[in-house]
Design an enzyme around this catalytic site. Structure first.
Site, PDB file in Angstrom:
ATOM      1  N   GLU A 128       0.853  -1.202   0.000  1.00  0.00           N
ATOM      2  CA  GLU A 128       0.000   0.000   0.000  1.00  0.00           C
ATOM      3  C   GLU A 128       0.882   1.244   0.000  1.00  0.00           C
ATOM      4  OE1 GLU A 128      -3.392  -0.049   2.752  1.00  0.00           O
ATOM      5  OE2 GLU A 128      -3.081  -2.181   2.921  1.00  0.00           O
ATOM      6  N   HIS A 244      -8.541   9.441   3.801  1.00  0.00           N
ATOM      7  CA  HIS A 244      -8.202   8.375   2.847  1.00  0.00           C
ATOM      8  C   HIS A 244      -8.494   8.895   1.448  1.00  0.00           C
ATOM      9  CE1 HIS A 244      -7.995   4.566   0.777  1.00  0.00           C
ATOM     10  NE2 HIS A 244      -7.599   3.977   1.892  1.00  0.00           N
ATOM     11  N   ARG A 290      -0.315   8.778   2.103  1.00  0.00           N
ATOM     12  CA  ARG A 290      -1.708   9.195   2.006  1.00  0.00           C
ATOM     13  C   ARG A 290      -1.952  10.691   2.094  1.00  0.00           C
ATOM     14  NH1 ARG A 290      -5.007   4.803   5.381  1.00  0.00           N
ATOM     15  NH2 ARG A 290      -4.465   3.289   3.795  1.00  0.00           N
ATOM     16  N   HIS A 355     -10.716   9.445   7.654  1.00  0.00           N
ATOM     17  CA  HIS A 355     -10.546   7.989   7.737  1.00  0.00           C
ATOM     18  C   HIS A 355      -9.974   7.522   9.070  1.00  0.00           C
ATOM     19  CE1 HIS A 355      -9.765   3.974   6.238  1.00  0.00           C
ATOM     20  NE2 HIS A 355      -8.467   4.085   6.454  1.00  0.00           N
ATOM     21  N   ARG A 390      -0.225   8.362   9.619  1.00  0.00           N
ATOM     22  CA  ARG A 390      -0.106   6.909   9.776  1.00  0.00           C
ATOM     23  C   ARG A 390       0.252   6.234   8.452  1.00  0.00           C
ATOM     24  NH1 ARG A 390      -4.142   2.494   9.199  1.00  0.00           N
ATOM     25  NH2 ARG A 390      -5.331   4.123   8.180  1.00  0.00           N
TER      26      ARG A 390
HETATM   27  P1  FAD Z   1     -13.174  -0.216  16.479  1.00  0.00           P
HETATM   28  O1  FAD Z   1     -12.966  -1.424  15.698  1.00  0.00           O
HETATM   29  O2  FAD Z   1     -13.731   0.970  15.757  1.00  0.00           O
HETATM   30  O3  FAD Z   1     -14.151  -0.594  17.679  1.00  0.00           O
HETATM   31  C1  FAD Z   1     -14.655   0.405  18.518  1.00  0.00           C
HETATM   32  C2  FAD Z   1     -15.556  -0.237  19.547  1.00  0.00           C
HETATM   33  O4  FAD Z   1     -15.849   0.705  20.574  1.00  0.00           O
HETATM   34  C3  FAD Z   1     -16.903  -0.715  19.038  1.00  0.00           C
HETATM   35  O5  FAD Z   1     -17.168  -1.966  19.631  1.00  0.00           O
HETATM   36  C4  FAD Z   1     -17.899   0.315  19.586  1.00  0.00           C
HETATM   37  O6  FAD Z   1     -19.189  -0.187  19.836  1.00  0.00           O
HETATM   38  C5  FAD Z   1     -17.223   0.664  20.894  1.00  0.00           C
HETATM   39  N1  FAD Z   1     -17.578   1.964  21.473  1.00  0.00           N
HETATM   40  C6  FAD Z   1     -17.320   3.202  20.977  1.00  0.00           C
HETATM   41  N2  FAD Z   1     -17.769   4.134  21.841  1.00  0.00           N
HETATM   42  C7  FAD Z   1     -18.303   3.480  22.907  1.00  0.00           C
HETATM   43  C8  FAD Z   1     -18.919   3.881  24.114  1.00  0.00           C
HETATM   44  N3  FAD Z   1     -19.112   5.173  24.425  1.00  0.00           N
HETATM   45  N4  FAD Z   1     -19.367   2.918  24.962  1.00  0.00           N
HETATM   46  C9  FAD Z   1     -19.214   1.604  24.666  1.00  0.00           C
HETATM   47  N5  FAD Z   1     -18.625   1.167  23.536  1.00  0.00           N
HETATM   48  C10 FAD Z   1     -18.180   2.097  22.677  1.00  0.00           C
HETATM   49  N6  FAD Z   1      -6.355  -0.202   9.416  1.00  0.00           N
HETATM   50  C11 FAD Z   1      -5.403  -1.086   9.047  1.00  0.00           C
HETATM   51  O7  FAD Z   1      -4.406  -1.265   9.757  1.00  0.00           O
HETATM   52  N7  FAD Z   1      -5.562  -1.799   7.894  1.00  0.00           N
HETATM   53  C12 FAD Z   1      -6.632  -1.658   7.076  1.00  0.00           C
HETATM   54  O8  FAD Z   1      -6.730  -2.325   6.063  1.00  0.00           O
HETATM   55  C13 FAD Z   1      -7.627  -0.714   7.433  1.00  0.00           C
HETATM   56  N8  FAD Z   1      -8.710  -0.505   6.637  1.00  0.00           N
HETATM   57  C14 FAD Z   1      -9.705   0.313   7.077  1.00  0.00           C
HETATM   58  C15 FAD Z   1     -10.858   0.441   6.310  1.00  0.00           C
HETATM   59  C16 FAD Z   1     -11.915   1.207   6.763  1.00  0.00           C
HETATM   60  C17 FAD Z   1     -13.157   1.339   5.946  1.00  0.00           C
HETATM   61  C18 FAD Z   1     -11.799   1.882   8.013  1.00  0.00           C
HETATM   62  C19 FAD Z   1     -12.927   2.721   8.530  1.00  0.00           C
HETATM   63  C20 FAD Z   1     -10.640   1.786   8.755  1.00  0.00           C
HETATM   64  C21 FAD Z   1      -9.592   1.008   8.296  1.00  0.00           C
HETATM   65  N9  FAD Z   1      -8.416   0.865   9.043  1.00  0.00           N
HETATM   66  C22 FAD Z   1      -7.458  -0.014   8.648  1.00  0.00           C
HETATM   67  C23 FAD Z   1      -8.324   1.449  10.381  1.00  0.00           C
HETATM   68  C24 FAD Z   1      -8.648   0.348  11.409  1.00  0.00           C
HETATM   69  O9  FAD Z   1      -9.671  -0.465  10.896  1.00  0.00           O
HETATM   70  C25 FAD Z   1      -9.094   0.933  12.742  1.00  0.00           C
HETATM   71  O10 FAD Z   1      -8.169   1.904  13.161  1.00  0.00           O
HETATM   72  C26 FAD Z   1      -9.171  -0.164  13.788  1.00  0.00           C
HETATM   73  O11 FAD Z   1      -9.971  -1.220  13.336  1.00  0.00           O
HETATM   74  C27 FAD Z   1      -9.735   0.399  15.073  1.00  0.00           C
HETATM   75  O12 FAD Z   1      -9.935  -0.667  15.958  1.00  0.00           O
HETATM   76  P2  FAD Z   1     -10.413  -0.361  17.414  1.00  0.00           P
HETATM   77  O13 FAD Z   1     -10.512  -1.660  18.111  1.00  0.00           O
HETATM   78  O14 FAD Z   1      -9.569   0.693  18.006  1.00  0.00           O
HETATM   79  O15 FAD Z   1     -11.877   0.296  17.234  1.00  0.00           O
HETATM   80  C1  SIN Z   2      -7.071   0.483   2.788  1.00  0.00           C
HETATM   81  O1  SIN Z   2      -7.312  -0.703   2.571  1.00  0.00           O
HETATM   82  O2  SIN Z   2      -6.830   1.306   1.906  1.00  0.00           O
HETATM   83  C2  SIN Z   2      -7.091   0.967   4.197  1.00  0.00           C
HETATM   84  C3  SIN Z   2      -5.819   0.657   4.838  1.00  0.00           C
HETATM   85  C4  SIN Z   2      -5.636   1.470   6.071  1.00  0.00           C
HETATM   86  O3  SIN Z   2      -6.378   2.399   6.349  1.00  0.00           O
HETATM   87  O4  SIN Z   2      -4.671   1.178   6.788  1.00  0.00           O
END
Ligand code: FAD
Ligand code: SIN
Length: 541
Positions: A128, A244, A290, A355, A390
């Protein structure tokens, strides 16, 4: 209807985890390895809902023999534009392979290549933007779903993990600079619970919903960052919101991402006149970091007045053929077809969208915040890995690396409870005073839209002193209104999220105003150069 439930103390060490994405689930699985520890996992929606399940590209980690820790480190540092913490980059990169192996042991099925018998070469690796090597393990283009599903399945089987879904954390409880638990609203019953905890982990994800256009799911309202800030924890680097470059441009596509991995396979950005404009901006062209790509698209759209640019997948088709393109990106192919766009025909309309928030709750190298016993892991944290921008696919990696570190570091706090002879004093219950039920939801919806629009227009990809000052003035007015009415109404999810969204928007503006230079994701026309002398440091509030 509102009820309250008093904190229930038990002699078992209590771990409270807010959030059930990759960060919360992996922390839960690790804490629960001690059978005497009781883990409560709280999530405000269905447990599978969050950014994790939508991750497409994959998880970055040095895997192939032709790659090295030094190269992954270097790519991370270059993307981070001088603000990454070297030690953190070092430990994330070198812990990466072990953490990825753990995901595999939990059952995550990364896509394998048919070639080679060497175990280090078994997995298909994507590339990427900003990566000099192929080092991204993925599960087709649905990596996040593969991870979320496996981790959740594991958590559900473990007796000392209880999952409270559709429960939203309102505020943290802090006494004498130590966290003590949180107030949680059961969204179905209206009951507010006081959950006492020896250790609390914020794993509430990002804050993309602060902006009008975002790739993020609805849960991304920055709750963890806002709660931590209100509780007195330090937050940092919130000016670095990553946009993004390639979200699908279509009136019915709310937030669908076209993975950067498609550019990694050779797809090229073009303006509507068919010009590969990225080659004018960076030697890596469409695969530049990015921040550079998103800004170049923004400039191109402003210059031409067009509404989108194209992502041209025909170089991938020319190289590998249509069936291979579909095989590699089955979800993107299917979802786009649903919007009437066939990616095998070449041109996909795309625009940048908010993003990933690189800043968050400031934590040390053990994921502990400035409040004792309060940890932050995943997108909600600011660990120092990402600096000012990032590197793609480093966030899933960061979440698993820091979940491990938080769990290891918190063990003495849990041991204290096991050895204590008395239970702690009960915590005060939530006091809803004279609050009444909210009659109309329209005010909340309108205010939410106002915040998101002003953030998009004034605090977006390109900023200026004047626009930031305008954003601050408008946010101050909204803050006065919301603060004047917040305590008059019984809490609902919408009201809680509105307050958090507003807090995070305000913090982003504060951080952006303090940084009078352009670095990484923060670009302002009034200070277009990097200023190493005055601003080579985190913005801490
Ligand atoms: P999340 O997975 O967002 O989970 C958050 C949790 O917190 C949820 O369960 C929600 O219900 C809970 N929550 C929030 N507020 C509260 C509250 N007040 N009370 C109780 N629960 C709450 N990163 C990569 O490294 N590789 C990728 O390929 C990639 N692709 C992506 C594609 C997309 C479309 C997106 C949006 C992001 C992508 N990212 C990628 C970024 C990455 O997915 C996220 O940074 C990561 O998944 C965040 O994980 P997390 O566990 O911190 O939060
Ligand atoms: C993507 O697949 O382009 C998202 C990857 C990322 O946000 O790290």
């Amino acid at each position: 209807m509102v009820a309250q439930m008093t904190s229930v103390f038990s002699s078992a060490p209590q771990v409270l985890i807010l959030g059930s994405g990759i960060a919360g689930l992996s922390a839960a699985l690790k804490f629960a390895r001690s059978p005497e520890v009781q883990v409560t996992l709280v999530c405000k929606a269905d447990p599978a809902e969050g950014a994790t399940r939508y991750a497409q590209g994959g998880i970055a980690s040095v895997w192939s023999k032709s790659d090295s820790f030094a190269e992954h480190r270097q790519d991370t540092l270059v993307a981070g534009a001088g603000l990454c913490h070297q030690k953190i980059v070092e430990l994330c990169v070198s812990d990466g392979p072990a953490r990825v192996r753990e995901l595999i042991d939990w059952g995550v099925q990364f896509t394998k290549t048919s070639k080679g018998s060497d175990p280090t070469e078994v997995f298909d690796l994507h590339r990427e933007g900003g990566h000099g090597q192929r080092r991204i393990l993925h599960a087709d283009d649905l990596t996040g779903w593969a991870i979320e599903k496996s981790l959740l399945e594991n958590c559900r089987k473990i007796p000392n993990i209880r999952i409270l879904e559709n429960h939203i954390a309102i505020d943290l409880i802090v006494q004498k600079q130590r966290q003590k638990g949180a107030y949680i609203l059961d969204m179905q019953s209206g009951e507010i619970r006081t959950l006492a905890a020896d250790v609390t982990v914020l794993a509430t994800g990002g804050a993309g919903k602060v902006y009008l256009y975002t790739s993020n799911p609805d849960i991304a309202t920055g709750d963890g960052i806002a709660m931590a800030y209100r509780a007195g924890a330090r937050v940092a680097n919130l000016e670095f919101m990553q946009f993004h470059p390639t979200c699908l441009y279509h009136p019915s596509a709310k937030n669908f991402l076209i993975s950067e991995a498609l550019r990694g396979e050779g797809a090229v950005l073009k303006n509507l006149a068919g010009e590969d404009f990225m080659s004018r901006h960076h030697p890596m062209g469409s695969l530049a970091p990015r921040d550079i790509v998103a800004r170049a698209i923004d400039m191109e759209l402003k210059r031409t007045g067009d509404k989108h640019v194209w992502l041209d997948s025909s170089p991938v088709i020319a190289k590998s053929g249509k069936p291979e393109l579909i095989k590699k990106f089955p979800n993107i192919h299917e979802q786009c077809l649903g919007f009437g766009i066939d990616i095998t025909e070449g041109l996909i309309p795309v625009v940048p969208a908010a993003h990933y928030i690189c800043g968050g709750v400031l934590v040390d190298d053990n994921a502990q915040s400035s409040l004792k016993g309060l940890y932050a892991v995943g997108e909600t944290a600011c660990t120092g890995l990402h600096g000012a921008n990032r590197l793609a696919s480093n966030s899933l990696l960061e979440a698993v690396v820091f979940a491990e570190r938080a769990v290891t570091h918190a063990q003495p706090l849990l041991a204290l409870r096991t050895s204590a002879s008395t239970l702690p004093a009960p915590l005060p219950d939530w006091d809803h005073g004279r609050a009444v039920e909210l009659e109309e939801k329209i005010d909340i919806a309108a205010t939410w839209l106002e915040i998101r629009s002003l953030m998009w227009n004034y605090v977006g990809i390109v900023r200026s002193d004047r626009r930031l000052a305008m954003a601050k003035r408008r946010l101050d007015l909204i803050k006065n209104e919301v603060n004047a009415t917040y305590w008059n109404y019984l809490l609902t999810k919408d009201l809680i999220e509105l307050r958090n969204l507003l807090t995070v928007a305000d913090l982003i503006v504060q951080c952006a105003t303090l940084r009078k230079e352009s670095r990484g994701l923060h670009y302002t026309v009034d200070h277009p150069e990097i200023d190493e002398r005055h601003f080579k440091h985190d913005t801490v509030i």
